[in-house]
Design a protein around this motif. Structure first.
Motif, mmCIF file in Angstrom:
data_model
loop_
_atom_site.group_PDB
_atom_site.id
_atom_site.type_symbol
_atom_site.label_atom_id
_atom_site.label_comp_id
_atom_site.label_asym_id
_atom_site.label_seq_id
_atom_site.Cartn_x
_atom_site.Cartn_y
_atom_site.Cartn_z
ATOM 1 N N TRP A 244 23.240 -32.468 8.603
ATOM 2 C CA TRP A 244 24.528 -31.786 8.524
ATOM 3 C C TRP A 244 25.340 -32.145 7.285
ATOM 4 O O TRP A 244 26.503 -31.782 7.189
ATOM 5 N N HIS A 245 24.742 -32.871 6.368
ATOM 6 C CA HIS A 245 25.465 -33.213 5.132
ATOM 7 C C HIS A 245 25.656 -31.967 4.256
ATOM 8 O O HIS A 245 24.792 -31.091 4.198
ATOM 9 N N TRP A 246 26.794 -31.916 3.607
ATOM 10 C CA TRP A 246 27.046 -30.811 2.669
ATOM 11 C C TRP A 246 27.658 -31.377 1.389
ATOM 12 O O TRP A 246 28.631 -32.119 1.466
ATOM 13 N N PRO A 247 27.102 -31.071 0.219
ATOM 14 C CA PRO A 247 25.931 -30.209 0.035
ATOM 15 C C PRO A 247 24.660 -30.839 0.625
ATOM 16 O O PRO A 247 24.610 -32.052 0.838
ATOM 17 N N PRO A 248 23.658 -30.019 0.908
ATOM 18 C CA PRO A 248 22.433 -30.518 1.557
ATOM 19 C C PRO A 248 21.784 -31.642 0.763
ATOM 20 O O PRO A 248 21.824 -31.663 -0.469
ATOM 21 N N ARG A 249 21.202 -32.572 1.512
ATOM 22 C CA ARG A 249 20.513 -33.712 0.904
ATOM 23 C C ARG A 249 19.093 -33.763 1.477
ATOM 24 O O ARG A 249 18.814 -34.520 2.416
ATOM 25 N N PRO A 250 18.199 -32.939 0.965
ATOM 26 C CA PRO A 250 16.853 -32.828 1.566
ATOM 27 C C PRO A 250 16.092 -34.141 1.593
ATOM 28 O O PRO A 250 15.350 -34.407 2.546
ATOM 29 N N TRP A 251 16.252 -34.984 0.554
ATOM 30 C CA TRP A 251 15.534 -36.248 0.563
ATOM 31 C C TRP A 251 16.048 -37.173 1.650
ATOM 32 O O TRP A 251 15.276 -37.933 2.254
ATOM 33 N N TRP B 150 15.069 -39.729 6.837
ATOM 34 C CA TRP B 150 15.462 -39.946 8.231
ATOM 35 C C TRP B 150 14.339 -39.517 9.181
ATOM 36 O O TRP B 150 14.039 -40.231 10.155
ATOM 37 N N LEU B 151 13.708 -38.381 8.924
ATOM 38 C CA LEU B 151 12.607 -37.915 9.770
ATOM 39 C C LEU B 151 11.450 -38.902 9.740
ATOM 40 O O LEU B 151 10.839 -39.198 10.779
ATOM 41 N N PHE B 152 11.157 -39.416 8.561
ATOM 42 C CA PHE B 152 10.064 -40.388 8.454
ATOM 43 C C PHE B 152 10.380 -41.648 9.250
ATOM 44 O O PHE B 152 9.534 -42.163 9.993
ATOM 45 N N GLN B 153 11.606 -42.149 9.113
ATOM 46 C CA GLN B 153 11.985 -43.374 9.799
ATOM 47 C C GLN B 153 11.961 -43.221 11.315
ATOM 48 O O GLN B 153 11.617 -44.161 12.028
#
Length: 329
Positions: A25-32, A37-40
């Motif tokens: 939900w961060h804006w602007p988007p932070r794909p990395w 987060w998904l990896f962790q």
């Protein structure tokens, strides 16, 4: 800050405060940040990673969805119930023994150091919190969750769902796992606000809120009506294109994730290291202050509707003031 000394004046231990929203939900988007987060959370040692691995083991090996389930029968239905009972006893019972039986890590990474067992309290069935929690979990929670699993298995076997395999659409197959935790967060917020409506709270949800300080068995300690609301999220697979492993993941995210999220600890800590991340501070705040954090950290509805508690003492004052104004009406 180390696990041993991260304290506030209110809590024995807390994660880094204020709590931050998920990187989705961060804006602007932070794909990395999202990928990190998904990896962790999905590929390192955490409760959801273990639920994911267990779901694959069931869907592809231990108890795959088979055409014979098109006919409702006691044999395979009983196996579903037995499998879920065993999983709950191993996971929930194991966590309870580690944290509160043998006191495996004391108060290290424990949010609220007050005891949850020992003193008799007439508020609980049989006089004790743990016995009360086990009763509602095992007599109502696991059978109702198993009933929903049986119903969805039956629907899959009869061809009433839209199945997707990895070979059909690998991107959707992978993305659906984090998407399901988002959808469950939305579902949970909606039903949770509903059961905080005073008549339903008084007759239904108050059973769960007997647990101000929570332990693993508190996660599914609910009135059976609340169990029906809670596990109804599994009905999404009647309309959502998915593979059976996705249904198993959502089931375990709720059946086993509620107990880990109510464990009262941020992680299983052994040999001077956090071994399994289980979290739960966001919802621990709800049990302490009630009128906040109705949803989950996955979906920021609490922020959007002004019921978010970020764990800081400043926000505690805001929440308490709102509660006073609510009760004054």
């Amino acid at each position: 800050m180390s696990a041993q000394n991260r304290k506030t004046t209110v809590w024995n231990h807390a994660p880094e405060l204020p709590l931050q929203s998920m990187p989705y939900w961060h804006w602007p988007p932070r794909p990395w940040a999202v990928l990190r987060w998904l990896f962790q959370n999905f590929l390192q040692v955490s409760d959801r990673a273990l639920f994911l691995a267990y779901s694959f083991a069931i869907a592809f090996w231990l108890m795959p969805f088979v055409p014979a389930e098109a006919a409702l029968a006691w044999d395979w239905s009983a196996l579903v119930l037995l499998r879920n009972l065993v999983a709950v006893f191993l996971v929930v019972g194991g966590l309870h023994i580690w944290f509160y039986g043998i006191d495996g890590q004391g108060n290290v990474m424990r949010f609220d150091a007050r005891p949850i067992t020992g003193r008799k309290n007439a508020l609980f069935l049989f006089g004790y919190q743990t016995w009360d929690n086990m009763f509602y979990t095992l007599i109502y929670g696991v059978p109702i969750a198993s009933g929903f699993e049986i119903a969805v298995r039956w629907a899959y076997a009869n061809g009433w769902t839209m199945q997707v395999t990895f070979a059909d659409n690998p991107v959707w197959f992978i993305l659906l796992f984090p998407l399901l935790t988002l959808l469950q967060g939305l579902h949970f917020y909606l039903i949770h606000r509903l059961i905080h409506w005073p008549p339903l709270y008084r007759h239904v949800h108050s059973v769960h809120h007997r647990n101000v300080n929570v332990g693993p068995w508190s996660g599914l300690s609910m009135h059976p009506v609340e169990h029906l609301f809670y596990f109804s999220s599994l009905l999404i697979f009647l309309v959502l294109p998915a593979h059976p492993v996705h249904m198993m993941f959502l089931l375990h995210w709720q059946l086993l994730g509620a107990p880990t999220g109510h464990s009262g600890y941020e992680a299983v800590f052994a040999k001077n290291k956090a071994r399994i991340l289980i979290g739960g501070f966001f919802h621990q705040l709800h049990h302490r202050y009630y009128e906040c954090n109705y949803g989950s950290p996955e979906f920021p509805l609490d922020k959007w509707f002004g019921t978010y508690h970020d764990g800081t003492e400043e926000m505690t004052a805001v929440i308490r003031d709102r509660k006073r104004r609510m009760h004054a009406k």
